[in-house]
Design a protein around this motif. Structure first.
Motif, PDB file in Angstrom:
ATOM      1  N   ARG A   1       0.835  -1.207   0.000  1.00  0.00           N
ATOM      2  CA  ARG A   1       0.000   0.000   0.000  1.00  0.00           C
ATOM      3  C   ARG A   1       0.866   1.251   0.000  1.00  0.00           C
ATOM      4  O   ARG A   1       0.415   2.322  -0.405  1.00  0.00           O
ATOM      5  CB  ARG A   1      -0.922  -0.007   1.225  1.00  0.00           C
ATOM      6  N   ARG A   2       2.091   1.119   0.469  1.00  0.00           N
ATOM      7  CA  ARG A   2       3.000   2.272   0.553  1.00  0.00           C
ATOM      8  C   ARG A   2       3.961   2.334  -0.633  1.00  0.00           C
ATOM      9  O   ARG A   2       4.671   3.325  -0.804  1.00  0.00           O
ATOM     10  CB  ARG A   2       3.800   2.193   1.858  1.00  0.00           C
ATOM     11  N   VAL A   3       3.995   1.247  -1.411  1.00  0.00           N
ATOM     12  CA  VAL A   3       4.882   1.168  -2.575  1.00  0.00           C
ATOM     13  C   VAL A   3       4.042   0.758  -3.774  1.00  0.00           C
ATOM     14  O   VAL A   3       3.684  -0.411  -3.934  1.00  0.00           O
ATOM     15  CB  VAL A   3       6.016   0.140  -2.357  1.00  0.00           C
ATOM     16  N   SER A   4       3.703   1.717  -4.619  1.00  0.00           N
ATOM     17  CA  SER A   4       2.804   1.449  -5.735  1.00  0.00           C
ATOM     18  C   SER A   4       3.597   1.107  -6.995  1.00  0.00           C
ATOM     19  O   SER A   4       4.683   1.637  -7.220  1.00  0.00           O
ATOM     20  CB  SER A   4       1.914   2.663  -5.995  1.00  0.00           C
ATOM     21  N   TYR A   5       3.033   0.224  -7.817  1.00  0.00           N
ATOM     22  CA  TYR A   5       3.723  -0.270  -9.017  1.00  0.00           C
ATOM     23  C   TYR A   5       2.875   0.071 -10.236  1.00  0.00           C
ATOM     24  O   TYR A   5       1.724  -0.353 -10.343  1.00  0.00           O
ATOM     25  CB  TYR A   5       3.909  -1.778  -8.906  1.00  0.00           C
ATOM     26  N   LEU A   6       3.466   0.817 -11.166  1.00  0.00           N
ATOM     27  CA  LEU A   6       2.788   1.143 -12.416  1.00  0.00           C
ATOM     28  C   LEU A   6       3.302   0.205 -13.496  1.00  0.00           C
ATOM     29  O   LEU A   6       4.421   0.350 -13.976  1.00  0.00           O
ATOM     30  CB  LEU A   6       3.046   2.601 -12.805  1.00  0.00           C
ATOM     31  N   PHE A   7       2.498  -0.782 -13.868  1.00  0.00           N
ATOM     32  CA  PHE A   7       2.920  -1.769 -14.846  1.00  0.00           C
ATOM     33  C   PHE A   7       3.074  -1.141 -16.233  1.00  0.00           C
ATOM     34  O   PHE A   7       2.429  -0.139 -16.560  1.00  0.00           O
ATOM     35  CB  PHE A   7       1.906  -2.914 -14.911  1.00  0.00           C
ATOM     36  N   GLN A   8       3.917  -1.774 -17.041  1.00  0.00           N
ATOM     37  CA  GLN A   8       4.254  -1.220 -18.347  1.00  0.00           C
ATOM     38  C   GLN A   8       3.022  -0.942 -19.198  1.00  0.00           C
ATOM     39  O   GLN A   8       2.904   0.103 -19.819  1.00  0.00           O
ATOM     40  CB  GLN A   8       5.196  -2.179 -19.089  1.00  0.00           C
TER      41      GLN A   8
ATOM     42  N   ARG B   1      -4.758   5.443 -10.474  1.00  0.00           N
ATOM     43  CA  ARG B   1      -5.012   4.252  -9.652  1.00  0.00           C
ATOM     44  C   ARG B   1      -3.812   3.943  -8.749  1.00  0.00           C
ATOM     45  O   ARG B   1      -3.977   3.561  -7.588  1.00  0.00           O
ATOM     46  CB  ARG B   1      -5.323   3.047 -10.540  1.00  0.00           C
ATOM     47  N   ALA B   2      -2.599   4.133  -9.291  1.00  0.00           N
ATOM     48  CA  ALA B   2      -1.399   3.884  -8.492  1.00  0.00           C
ATOM     49  C   ALA B   2      -1.296   4.832  -7.304  1.00  0.00           C
ATOM     50  O   ALA B   2      -0.679   4.505  -6.295  1.00  0.00           O
ATOM     51  CB  ALA B   2      -0.157   4.007  -9.371  1.00  0.00           C
ATOM     52  N   LEU B   3      -1.895   6.009  -7.433  1.00  0.00           N
ATOM     53  CA  LEU B   3      -1.851   7.009  -6.364  1.00  0.00           C
ATOM     54  C   LEU B   3      -2.988   6.859  -5.356  1.00  0.00           C
ATOM     55  O   LEU B   3      -3.005   7.550  -4.335  1.00  0.00           O
ATOM     56  CB  LEU B   3      -1.921   8.418  -6.972  1.00  0.00           C
ATOM     57  N   ALA B   4      -3.917   5.959  -5.633  1.00  0.00           N
ATOM     58  CA  ALA B   4      -5.152   5.896  -4.858  1.00  0.00           C
ATOM     59  C   ALA B   4      -4.931   5.666  -3.371  1.00  0.00           C
ATOM     60  O   ALA B   4      -5.678   6.187  -2.535  1.00  0.00           O
ATOM     61  CB  ALA B   4      -6.064   4.812  -5.425  1.00  0.00           C
ATOM     62  N   LEU B   5      -3.913   4.892  -3.021  1.00  0.00           N
ATOM     63  CA  LEU B   5      -3.666   4.574  -1.610  1.00  0.00           C
ATOM     64  C   LEU B   5      -2.600   5.477  -0.996  1.00  0.00           C
ATOM     65  O   LEU B   5      -2.064   5.181   0.076  1.00  0.00           O
ATOM     66  CB  LEU B   5      -3.276   3.104  -1.462  1.00  0.00           C
ATOM     67  N   GLU B   6      -2.302   6.573  -1.689  1.00  0.00           N
ATOM     68  CA  GLU B   6      -1.341   7.584  -1.212  1.00  0.00           C
ATOM     69  C   GLU B   6       0.010   6.958  -0.856  1.00  0.00           C
ATOM     70  O   GLU B   6       0.483   7.055   0.278  1.00  0.00           O
ATOM     71  CB  GLU B   6      -1.933   8.341  -0.020  1.00  0.00           C
ATOM     72  N   PRO B   7       0.655   6.331  -1.839  1.00  0.00           N
ATOM     73  CA  PRO B   7       1.927   5.656  -1.570  1.00  0.00           C
ATOM     74  C   PRO B   7       3.061   6.639  -1.312  1.00  0.00           C
ATOM     75  O   PRO B   7       3.016   7.788  -1.728  1.00  0.00           O
ATOM     76  CB  PRO B   7       2.176   4.876  -2.870  1.00  0.00           C
ATOM     77  N   GLU B   8       4.083   6.141  -0.645  1.00  0.00           N
ATOM     78  CA  GLU B   8       5.297   6.934  -0.427  1.00  0.00           C
ATOM     79  C   GLU B   8       6.304   6.734  -1.553  1.00  0.00           C
ATOM     80  O   GLU B   8       7.171   7.574  -1.790  1.00  0.00           O
ATOM     81  CB  GLU B   8       5.932   6.531   0.909  1.00  0.00           C
ATOM     82  N   ILE B   9       6.190   5.608  -2.240  1.00  0.00           N
ATOM     83  CA  ILE B   9       7.085   5.263  -3.341  1.00  0.00           C
ATOM     84  C   ILE B   9       6.229   4.821  -4.520  1.00  0.00           C
ATOM     85  O   ILE B   9       5.260   4.069  -4.338  1.00  0.00           O
ATOM     86  CB  ILE B   9       8.046   4.114  -2.959  1.00  0.00           C
ATOM     87  N   ILE B  10       6.586   5.254  -5.728  1.00  0.00           N
ATOM     88  CA  ILE B  10       5.917   4.751  -6.924  1.00  0.00           C
ATOM     89  C   ILE B  10       6.970   4.245  -7.893  1.00  0.00           C
ATOM     90  O   ILE B  10       7.975   4.910  -8.148  1.00  0.00           O
ATOM     91  CB  ILE B  10       4.996   5.816  -7.567  1.00  0.00           C
ATOM     92  N   LEU B  11       6.745   3.038  -8.389  1.00  0.00           N
ATOM     93  CA  LEU B  11       7.661   2.369  -9.301  1.00  0.00           C
ATOM     94  C   LEU B  11       7.044   2.387 -10.699  1.00  0.00           C
ATOM     95  O   LEU B  11       5.973   1.811 -10.914  1.00  0.00           O
ATOM     96  CB  LEU B  11       7.901   0.923  -8.848  1.00  0.00           C
ATOM     97  N   TYR B  12       7.702   3.043 -11.640  1.00  0.00           N
ATOM     98  CA  TYR B  12       7.200   3.164 -13.009  1.00  0.00           C
ATOM     99  C   TYR B  12       7.965   2.212 -13.922  1.00  0.00           C
ATOM    100  O   TYR B  12       9.177   2.334 -14.085  1.00  0.00           O
ATOM    101  CB  TYR B  12       7.409   4.582 -13.540  1.00  0.00           C
TER     102      TYR B  12
END
Length: 248
Positions: free
Chosen positions: A82-89, A154-165
């Motif tokens: 929930r704190r580390v969101s993953y944006l799939f290709q 959608r990746a931002l929905a849970l207010e992550p601290e890290i986002i992986l693109y």
């Protein structure tokens, strides 16, 4: 927390006996936008998936937000994801769902929101990626760039601290790619999150990255600024940038 919020220490990973990561180590600090570069098949996406616990390393340590990822069971990883969101290709949107329901999906899964509050939350997320008033459409009715934006919302929905693109501009025209780059920068500045971007898109890297990490033969052979990479980096890194700029 002090120190890096993401670290890999001597990580190995092989598939069917083929080494992908070999003694790979990196550190990423809070608030950074870091780009991971390297040739196709060099292990960039594998690195992202080890950070999120989607791939378990064969050896080494992975620490994220103070947690030893390599030691956690699957059920223990869920709160951290929930704190580390993953944006799939490809965005990985649900084709049968509307834009609204795609963005609302993780909120419904992990949070308790009433109907009105959920609507307000989703609208705010869509406004953040400049897609207001399109919540009734399906992914098939959107352009490639719009689908990427929905995936970001959608990746931002849970207010992550890290986002992986993972390759956020693949398949997009240069104008739309620049818009995605601007979005990554804007979100980083406004929300203070840490962004890790895997890409072959050199213009994107030059637009957003504060630091680059370069993978070669399973190891990170370079960590530093773009300017230093182009002037003082290993020959492989220099050639990668030269080729990327000439084809931009």
């Amino acid at each position: 927390m002090t120190g890096p919020i993401i670290s890999l220490v001597s990580v190995d990973k092989a598939f069917a006996g083929h080494p992908v990561l070999t003694d790979a180590s990196l550190e990423i600090r809070a608030g950074e936008i870091v780009a991971i570069l390297g040739a196709s098949g060099s292990g960039k996406s594998v690195t992202l998936k080890t950070i999120n616990g989607l791939i378990v390393p064969d050896a080494g340590e992975i620490h994220v937000l103070g947690h030893a990822i390599h030691e956690l069971e699957e059920k223990e990883l869920n709160p951290l994801r929930r704190r580390v969101s993953y944006l799939f290709q490809g965005g990985a949107l649900f084709d049968s769902m509307t834009v609204f329901d795609n963005v609302a999906f993780p909120i419904r899964e992990h949070m308790r929101f009433g109907k009105e509050d959920l609507s307000i939350k989703v609208q705010a997320l869509l406004e953040m990626v400049q897609l207001q008033n399109l919540e009734h459409l399906h992914p098939s009715e959107l352009s490639g760039g719009m689908r990427k934006r929905v995936a970001v919302a959608r990746a931002l929905a849970l207010e992550p601290e890290i986002i992986l693109y993972d390759e956020p501009t693949t398949g997009l025209d240069p104008v739309t790619g620049e818009a995605i780059a601007n979005l990554i920068l804007d979100l980083n500045r406004r929300l203070g999150m840490t962004s890790v971007v895997v890409t072959h898109d050199i213009p994107l890297v030059m637009r957003v990255a504060e630091r680059i990490l370069f993978l070669e033969e399973g190891r990170f052979c370079y960590s530093g600024t773009i300017e230093n990479a182009r002037s003082e980096g290993p020959e492989t890194v220099k050639k990668f940038f030269e080729a990327g700029v000439s084809h931009a």
